[in-house]
Scaffold this motif. Structure first.
Motif, PDB file in Angstrom:
ATOM      1  N   CYS A 138      13.155  25.174  60.148  1.00  0.00           N
ATOM      2  CA  CYS A 138      13.272  24.357  58.950  1.00  0.00           C
ATOM      3  C   CYS A 138      13.495  22.896  59.321  1.00  0.00           C
ATOM      4  O   CYS A 138      12.892  21.992  58.731  1.00  0.00           O
ATOM      5  N   GLY A 139      14.354  22.659  60.306  1.00  0.00           N
ATOM      6  CA  GLY A 139      14.630  21.284  60.733  1.00  0.00           C
ATOM      7  C   GLY A 139      13.389  20.603  61.270  1.00  0.00           C
ATOM      8  O   GLY A 139      13.137  19.421  60.983  1.00  0.00           O
ATOM      9  N   ALA A 140      12.591  21.322  62.068  1.00  0.00           N
ATOM     10  CA  ALA A 140      11.375  20.733  62.624  1.00  0.00           C
ATOM     11  C   ALA A 140      10.374  20.384  61.527  1.00  0.00           C
ATOM     12  O   ALA A 140       9.743  19.323  61.545  1.00  0.00           O
TER      13      ALA A 140
ATOM     14  N   ALA B 283      11.245  29.341  56.298  1.00  0.00           N
ATOM     15  CA  ALA B 283      11.960  28.144  56.739  1.00  0.00           C
ATOM     16  C   ALA B 283      11.037  26.939  56.806  1.00  0.00           C
ATOM     17  O   ALA B 283      11.433  25.807  56.489  1.00  0.00           O
ATOM     18  N   THR B 284       9.780  27.160  57.225  1.00  0.00           N
ATOM     19  CA  THR B 284       8.814  26.061  57.310  1.00  0.00           C
ATOM     20  C   THR B 284       8.577  25.427  55.952  1.00  0.00           C
ATOM     21  O   THR B 284       8.610  24.190  55.807  1.00  0.00           O
ATOM     22  N   PHE B 285       8.371  26.248  54.925  1.00  0.00           N
ATOM     23  CA  PHE B 285       8.111  25.701  53.593  1.00  0.00           C
ATOM     24  C   PHE B 285       9.377  25.094  52.987  1.00  0.00           C
ATOM     25  O   PHE B 285       9.295  24.111  52.245  1.00  0.00           O
TER      26      PHE B 285
ATOM     27  N   GLY C 133      16.439  24.040  48.711  1.00  0.00           N
ATOM     28  CA  GLY C 133      17.892  24.149  48.710  1.00  0.00           C
ATOM     29  C   GLY C 133      18.579  24.200  50.059  1.00  0.00           C
ATOM     30  O   GLY C 133      19.528  23.455  50.312  1.00  0.00           O
ATOM     31  N   SER C 134      18.137  25.083  50.973  1.00  0.00           N
ATOM     32  CA  SER C 134      18.855  25.273  52.232  1.00  0.00           C
ATOM     33  C   SER C 134      18.268  24.462  53.374  1.00  0.00           C
ATOM     34  O   SER C 134      18.413  24.815  54.538  1.00  0.00           O
ATOM     35  N   VAL C 135      17.621  23.349  53.055  1.00  0.00           N
ATOM     36  CA  VAL C 135      16.943  22.566  54.084  1.00  0.00           C
ATOM     37  C   VAL C 135      17.912  22.032  55.127  1.00  0.00           C
ATOM     38  O   VAL C 135      17.576  21.938  56.317  1.00  0.00           O
TER      39      VAL C 135
END
Length: 483
Positions: free
Chosen positions: A281-283, A387-389, A396-398
């Motif tokens: 997600c972070g990337a 997580a990518t999207f 919300g959980s980015v």
């Protein structure tokens, strides 16, 4: 190697970030090398809040890491160890401070620092650590997470690269794992990370292309960090963020694969999921935030900018996660229900076989685990796709930050005998509904293909459904730190 006089003129500072969030904790060590005399020693600590077994396991983590930091082969009057403690438990703080005093009494210069808030988590602590006066004399900084244990010759084998070439910003060492044979899950993690280091990091370094900082087991030139604006907490991948900004300034990175730093693989499935969510997600979120900046920058070459946008981010951080899940868990299963949809043979057979052979060549001793690796990675691609999207769309959980739980079992010489372990907890506490729903969908598609189909897709789909069910019901790895 640089001349002896040049190396001798270096002093070092090591710093650590300790974070405790609920029942788990991790820490990060960092080291600086200033141009005037300094002294130092170091350590890191992570502990659980209640169970004596939990506390002892986590104590092993910080004691091993700090002991390794203090054992680095470097003049004792030229190394400073800074411990940045973000823990919220007073007992933990007392233990960390006590350990720092222990090493200080042994002649090591330990700087124990705490913050009055946890803003920015790891990035915030690292950024705060760079502001202390004694850091300003330093030229280089090495970073270690709490469960990482560098060998005594780590500085001797990495610092000369930075001294020899002032345009080298980062020297990245390889991770070595102390618990790869604990479960099937840790074996699979090792295979995946081996590929990452051997292919992605080493290839990038060999071709003088960009590769990302792994957040630990690396040495930075402080001037490059300052030029790029320092540590930022805008995403959950502050290490990659810094590497991208430094790379856009034209600095060079070096990967040294023969320098290995011991670390621990997560043996808890939920901890591993959260780790993968944070990394993926972070990337993706960093791609969203830096894409325009990369395209418009004039300081780096067009080739490097194109490599960053297309190869590093789009292919490896988006396509590589989404395509496996969509192909093997959506398109192929749906093709057995919709006769008009035909998947080419090369997509079902040739490409997976080629990928399997590449991994088999890289991991000959683990070739018998390749089928399990494929099935488990397809399950993880489901979570990585989500997580990518989340990262691309900033949902919300980015910015969710959950510390990856480590058990501190690196000193164990006898691996756990089990491959799958039934967690001693309530079923609904360990189940993941989304994975179970995917398993039901795959079971339906496989059964339909078995009854009505003319091909043998059901063999693969049944295996994938069983894997989703095993992972979705938590029958994988350990379920808690004292298990």
């Amino acid at each position: 190697m640089a001349g002896a006089a040049a190396v001798a003129s270096l002093a070092a500072v090591a710093a650590g970030w300790l974070d405790l969030d609920g029942p788990t904790a991790t820490a990060t060590l960092r080291r600086w090398w200033p141009s005037s005399s300094s002294s130092g020693g170091g350590r890191v600590f992570a502990a659980g809040p209640s169970s004596p077994l939990q506390v002892w396991a986590h104590m092993q983590v910080y004691k091993l890491s700090i002991g390794a930091a203090c054992g680095l082969a470097w003049p004792s009057d030229r190394v400073i160890v800074q411990v940045l403690d973000d823990s919220t438990d007073p007992t933990v703080k007392d233990l960390v401070e006590l350990e720092c005093k222990f090493w200080a009494n042994k002649g090591k210069n330990v700087k124990y620092e705490v913050r009055n808030n946890r803003k920015g988590y790891k990035a915030g602590a690292l950024k705060q650590g760079m502001l202390y006066d004694y850091v300003q004399q330093c030229d280089f900084v090495a970073v270690f997470d709490a469960d990482f244990q560098p060998e005594p010759d780590f500085l001797i084998r990495t610092v000369p690269y930075l001294v020899h070439d002032p345009r080298v910003a980062l020297v990245q060492a390889r991770w070595e794992f102390v618990n790869p044979n604990e479960f099937l899950m840790t074996r699979i993690q090792k295979m995946t990370l081996d590929y990452h280091f051997k292919v992605e990091q080493e290839a990038g370094s060999s071709m003088f292309a960009f590769f990302g900082f792994n957040g630990t087991a690396g040495v930075w030139q402080i001037s490059s960090v300052k030029e790029a604006g320092g540590w930022e907490d805008r995403t959950t991948v502050e290490d990659m963020d810094l590497a991208v900004r430094v790379g856009l300034k034209g600095w060079k990175f070096i990967y040294v694969g023969d320098v290995k730093v011991k670390s621990e693989l997560p043996s808890n499935l939920k901890a591993y999921r959260r780790q993968q969510h944070r990394w993926t997600c972070g990337a993706a979120n960093l791609f969203r935030k830096t894409g325009r900046e990369i395209m418009l920058t004039k300081e780096a070459s067009f080739g490097r900018n194109l490599y960053l946008i297309y190869s590093f981010f789009f292919i490896r951080k988006v396509v590589a996660h989404v395509v496996p899940f969509m192909l093997y868990c959506v398109v192929i299963p749906l093709s057995v229900l919709i006769p008009e949809v035909r998947v080419p043979v090369w997509g079902v057979v040739y490409i997976p076989t080629a990928i399997t052979l590449l991994y088999a060549i890289r991991n000959p001793s683990s070739i018998h685990f390749i089928p399990f690796w494929i099935l488990f990675e397809n399950v993880m691609s489901f979570h990585r796709t989500k997580a990518t999207f989340i990262g691309l769309l900033e949902l919300g959980s980015v910015n969710e930050w959950v510390v990856t739980e480590k058990l501190g079992n690196s000193s164990c010489t006898k691996p756990a005998p089990q491959i799958l372990e039934k967690p001693p907890c309530r079923c609904w506490d360990r189940c993941t509904i989304s994975e179970i729903l995917v398993a039901i969908f795959l079971f339906f598609c496989a059964t339909y293909n078995l009854v009505h189909g003319s091909d043998f897709y059901f063999v693969y789909i049944y295996l994938q459904a069983i894997t989703f069910l095993i992972v979705g019901t938590g029958f994988c790895g350990t379920s808690r730190s004292n298990s």
